[in-house]
Motif scaffolding. Structure first.
Motif, PDB file in Angstrom:
ATOM      1  N   ILE A  72      18.853  33.796 -22.720  1.00 46.33           N
ATOM      2  CA  ILE A  72      17.784  34.671 -23.590  1.00 46.33           C
ATOM      3  C   ILE A  72      17.904  33.066 -24.781  1.00 46.33           C
ATOM      4  N   ARG A  73      18.263  33.420 -24.882  1.00 47.67           N
ATOM      5  CA  ARG A  73      19.029  32.266 -26.271  1.00 47.67           C
ATOM      6  C   ARG A  73      19.158  30.818 -25.885  1.00 47.67           C
ATOM      7  N   SER A  74      19.005  30.176 -25.328  1.00 50.48           N
ATOM      8  CA  SER A  74      18.507  28.843 -23.939  1.00 50.48           C
ATOM      9  C   SER A  74      16.350  29.082 -24.309  1.00 50.48           C
ATOM     10  N   VAL A  75      16.429  29.539 -23.388  1.00 49.59           N
ATOM     11  CA  VAL A  75      14.718  30.063 -23.216  1.00 49.59           C
ATOM     12  C   VAL A  75      14.304  29.983 -24.697  1.00 49.59           C
ATOM     13  N   ILE A  76      14.658  30.475 -25.910  1.00 51.48           N
ATOM     14  CA  ILE A  76      14.110  30.631 -26.958  1.00 51.48           C
ATOM     15  C   ILE A  76      13.721  29.340 -27.311  1.00 51.48           C
ATOM     16  N   GLU A  77      15.217  28.501 -27.558  1.00 52.27           N
ATOM     17  CA  GLU A  77      15.179  27.545 -27.485  1.00 52.27           C
ATOM     18  C   GLU A  77      14.451  26.520 -27.592  1.00 52.27           C
ATOM     19  N   GLU A  78      14.306  26.171 -26.157  1.00 52.14           N
ATOM     20  CA  GLU A  78      13.563  25.476 -25.360  1.00 52.14           C
ATOM     21  C   GLU A  78      12.062  25.759 -25.736  1.00 52.14           C
ATOM     22  N   ASN A  79      11.983  27.045 -26.252  1.00 50.81           N
ATOM     23  CA  ASN A  79      10.177  26.926 -26.316  1.00 50.81           C
ATOM     24  C   ASN A  79      10.267  26.339 -27.557  1.00 50.81           C
ATOM     25  N   ILE A  80      10.972  26.639 -28.557  1.00 53.98           N
ATOM     26  CA  ILE A  80      10.680  26.202 -29.575  1.00 53.98           C
ATOM     27  C   ILE A  80      10.604  24.575 -30.126  1.00 53.98           C
ATOM     28  N   ARG A  81      11.507  24.124 -29.254  1.00 54.19           N
ATOM     29  CA  ARG A  81      11.374  22.568 -29.180  1.00 54.19           C
ATOM     30  C   ARG A  81       9.982  22.282 -28.440  1.00 54.19           C
ATOM     31  N   ILE A  82       9.248  22.798 -27.641  1.00 55.90           N
ATOM     32  CA  ILE A  82       7.969  22.736 -26.661  1.00 55.90           C
ATOM     33  C   ILE A  82       7.627  23.417 -28.409  1.00 55.90           C
ATOM     34  N   PHE A  83       7.425  23.704 -28.861  1.00 53.78           N
ATOM     35  CA  PHE A  83       6.505  24.276 -29.765  1.00 53.78           C
ATOM     36  C   PHE A  83       6.186  23.239 -31.127  1.00 53.78           C
ATOM     37  N   ARG A  84       7.857  22.646 -31.777  1.00 56.69           N
ATOM     38  CA  ARG A  84       7.440  21.409 -32.784  1.00 56.69           C
ATOM     39  C   ARG A  84       7.081  20.661 -31.635  1.00 56.69           C
ATOM     40  N   SER A  85       6.945  20.221 -30.292  1.00 56.28           N
ATOM     41  CA  SER A  85       6.724  18.795 -29.826  1.00 56.28           C
ATOM     42  C   SER A  85       5.003  18.130 -30.382  1.00 56.28           C
ATOM     43  N   PRO A  86       5.398  16.698 -30.641  1.00 57.62           N
ATOM     44  CA  PRO A  86       4.351  15.935 -30.687  1.00 57.62           C
ATOM     45  C   PRO A  86       3.272  16.537 -30.138  1.00 57.62           C
ATOM     46  N   GLU A  87       3.244  17.032 -28.723  1.00 60.30           N
ATOM     47  CA  GLU A  87       1.467  17.490 -27.674  1.00 60.30           C
ATOM     48  C   GLU A  87       1.200  18.446 -28.064  1.00 60.30           C
ATOM     49  N   ALA A  88       2.280  19.566 -28.780  1.00 65.27           N
ATOM     50  CA  ALA A  88       2.299  20.427 -29.270  1.00 65.27           C
ATOM     51  C   ALA A  88       0.680  20.680 -30.267  1.00 65.27           C
ATOM     52  N   LEU A  89       1.309  19.679 -31.271  1.00 64.35           N
ATOM     53  CA  LEU A  89       1.027  19.728 -32.612  1.00 64.35           C
ATOM     54  C   LEU A  89      -0.037  18.886 -32.759  1.00 64.35           C
ATOM     55  N   SER A  90      -0.552  18.304 -31.390  1.00 70.63           N
ATOM     56  CA  SER A  90      -1.025  17.180 -31.257  1.00 70.63           C
ATOM     57  C   SER A  90      -2.778  17.975 -31.240  1.00 70.63           C
ATOM     58  N   GLY A  91      -3.324  18.910 -31.683  1.00 70.05           N
ATOM     59  CA  GLY A  91      -4.393  19.956 -31.421  1.00 70.05           C
ATOM     60  C   GLY A  91      -5.068  19.333 -30.624  1.00 70.05           C
ATOM     61  N   ASP A  92      -4.843  18.036 -29.570  1.00 65.84           N
ATOM     62  CA  ASP A  92      -5.461  17.556 -28.348  1.00 65.84           C
ATOM     63  C   ASP A  92      -5.030  18.056 -27.030  1.00 65.84           C
ATOM     64  N   VAL A  93      -6.600  18.493 -26.853  1.00 66.01           N
ATOM     65  CA  VAL A  93      -6.848  20.250 -25.772  1.00 66.01           C
ATOM     66  C   VAL A  93      -5.630  19.644 -24.072  1.00 66.01           C
ATOM     67  N   GLN A  94      -5.835  18.516 -24.363  1.00 62.97           N
ATOM     68  CA  GLN A  94      -5.000  17.738 -23.026  1.00 62.97           C
ATOM     69  C   GLN A  94      -3.857  17.405 -23.284  1.00 62.97           C
ATOM     70  N   GLN A  95      -3.436  17.353 -24.789  1.00 62.91           N
ATOM     71  CA  GLN A  95      -2.140  17.118 -25.265  1.00 62.91           C
ATOM     72  C   GLN A  95      -1.013  18.243 -25.234  1.00 62.91           C
ATOM     73  N   LEU A  96      -2.228  19.558 -25.740  1.00 63.46           N
ATOM     74  CA  LEU A  96      -1.380  20.498 -25.468  1.00 63.46           C
ATOM     75  C   LEU A  96      -0.990  21.679 -23.827  1.00 63.46           C
ATOM     76  N   LYS A  97      -2.317  21.224 -22.483  1.00 63.99           N
ATOM     77  CA  LYS A  97      -1.672  21.291 -21.651  1.00 63.99           C
ATOM     78  C   LYS A  97      -0.475  20.481 -21.348  1.00 63.99           C
ATOM     79  N   LYS A  98      -0.027  19.235 -22.005  1.00 64.71           N
ATOM     80  CA  LYS A  98       0.970  18.908 -21.231  1.00 64.71           C
ATOM     81  C   LYS A  98       2.055  19.253 -22.070  1.00 64.71           C
ATOM     82  N   ALA A  99       2.280  20.114 -23.382  1.00 63.67           N
ATOM     83  CA  ALA A  99       3.293  20.309 -23.766  1.00 63.67           C
ATOM     84  C   ALA A  99       3.541  21.736 -23.116  1.00 63.67           C
ATOM     85  N   ASP A 100       2.484  22.770 -22.591  1.00 59.01           N
ATOM     86  CA  ASP A 100       2.480  24.440 -21.799  1.00 59.01           C
ATOM     87  C   ASP A 100       3.082  23.546 -20.295  1.00 59.01           C
TER      88      ASP A 100
END
Length: 408
Positions: A72-100
């Motif tokens: 469970i901790r690994s899942v949370i950590e991985e989700n945090i990493r993706i949430f803070r990734s450049p793709e997730a923070l970009s605001g661009d729809v296509q980049q957000l899809k890449k993050a997801d």
């Protein structure tokens, strides 16, 4: 004589069309199931169809295993990493899809966390983005805590003290850690099984409703009853024909549906507890996927058998195919109009009606409880016992009703 009765049923063109309709329903459900499987590639583009099944399976397999605190901790950590990734923070729809797309392997586990950390009847996708690794230790205790909180607030007037204690005990009895694996085959199988059960039951009603009324409609009843075995062996042959038709057609189509779904999506996850997937997270039935499958198919068969035996009894009593055909429609669709009520007693009544047998995958998700002799029972075992006895009693009732018919 039994063979003659079966042949008489399937000699009609409408009977053959009915079988084609059932096969078409199976194929259509299979098409919908396959279409629902989605995969987002590294470029953020969505892909669907048979070609993505293996890709989705491979991604989810990487997270298979016991859902320990570390997992469970690994899942949370991985989700945090993706949430803070450049793709997730970009605001661009296509980049957000890449993050997801990077979350696809553990989407199922994130869905469990949304229910677990968000509250009993609260579903907010953003809940997981606020989790911290230290909260992994609360994963299993939180499931019990949210139930208790709900029973003390929204659900406080829906259950007696004994029923509340039973619900909490069932939650506490769940074996932990849960085992998780790719289980898309079982998820899809359960999701569309009720529609297969209902269509098979309704179509079979057209086939079986005329078994006992045909002679009266064709004005040949006087010949039947005046024959040497007209009031004994002929009636038994009709009953046997109905039982054989119901049994063979139900199991052929249900096993065909099962084989196609699991053959395409895979049977992985048979030993996963039903709580390891989002729709079963709140269930009080501590069973595995293969055990839920047995409940679904055996309950479906018993429900189909009961409704169609009742249809045959009405047919024998009224001499009308039309009236008899209405029976399963009423038993299946009338409760649907009354469901969703906030009246506890009405919910208890609806939870024990025969239509519930056709949708056992939903029964195991509900909190329908019944107190008998000071003991609390879940709905599923009661449904099986009550309607098995009812089906057994209807058979001699059909025989007696049709045997005592008078021809004028």
């Amino acid at each position: 004589m039994t063979y003659y009765e079966i042949k008489k049923v399937f000699s009609k063109r409408s009977s053959k069309i009915s079988l084609v309709i059932m096969l078409a329903v199976v194929v259509f459900n299979l098409y919908v199931i396959v279409s629902d499987i989605t995969y987002v590639n590294e470029n953020g583009h969505e892909e669907r169809g048979l070609g993505v099944v293996a890709k989705v399976r491979e991604l989810k397999k990487t997270w298979a295993g016991d859902l320990t605190e570390d997992k469970i901790r690994s899942v949370i950590e991985e989700n945090i990493r993706i949430f803070r990734s450049p793709e997730a923070l970009s605001g661009d729809v296509q980049q957000l899809k890449k993050a997801d797309s990077q979350k696809q392997g553990f989407y199922d586990l994130l869905a469990l966390m949304i229910y677990d950390y968000g509250g009993f009847n609260f579903y907010d996708y953003n809940v997981t983005d606020s989790l911290t690794p230290d909260m992994a230790a609360d994963f299993y205790p939180n499931r019990i805590k949210t139930l208790k909180d709900w029973l003390d607030s929204e659900g406080k007037d829906q259950f007696s003290v004994k029923e509340k204690n039973y619900l909490i005990a069932q939650y506490e009895a769940m074996d932990t850690p849960l085992y998780y694996d790719y289980q898309e085959g079982w998820k899809s199988l359960f999701q569309y099984a009720p529609s297969i059960n209902m269509i098979v039951t309704l179509v079979l009603s057209f086939l079986c409703a005329g078994i006992f009324s045909t002679e009266f409609q064709l004005k040949s009843s006087a010949i039947l009853y005046s024959s040497y075995h007209g009031r004994n062996r002929a009636i038994l042959a009709k009953v046997k024909a109905g039982l054989i038709i119901i049994t063979v057609i139900y199991w052929v189509f249900m096993l065909l549906y099962t084989g196609l779904v699991l053959g395409i999506l895979g049977a992985d996850g048979a030993n996963c507890p039903i709580q390891s997937y989002m729709t079963g997270w709140k269930s009080i039935y501590n069973i595995k996927n293969w055990q839920e499958y047995l409940l679904v198919v055996l309950g479906g068969y018993l429900g189909c058998l009961f409704m169609l035996l009742l249809t045959m009894l009405v047919s024998a009593g009224t001499n009308s195919t039309v009236i008899a055909v209405i029976v399963p429609f009423v038993l299946i669709f009338l409760p649907a109009f009354l469901s969703g009520t906030s009246i506890p007693m009405l919910n208890k009544i609806l939870g024990i009606l025969p239509d519930q047998l056709l949708q056992m995958n939903i029964v195991v998700k509900y909190f329908n409880l019944y107190e008998i002799g000071g003991r609390i029972f879940c709905a599923a075992p009661l449904l099986v016992v009550v309607y098995l006895l009812a089906a057994v009693l209807i058979i001699p009732a059909i025989y007696v009703t049709y045997r005592k018919k008078q021809v004028y």
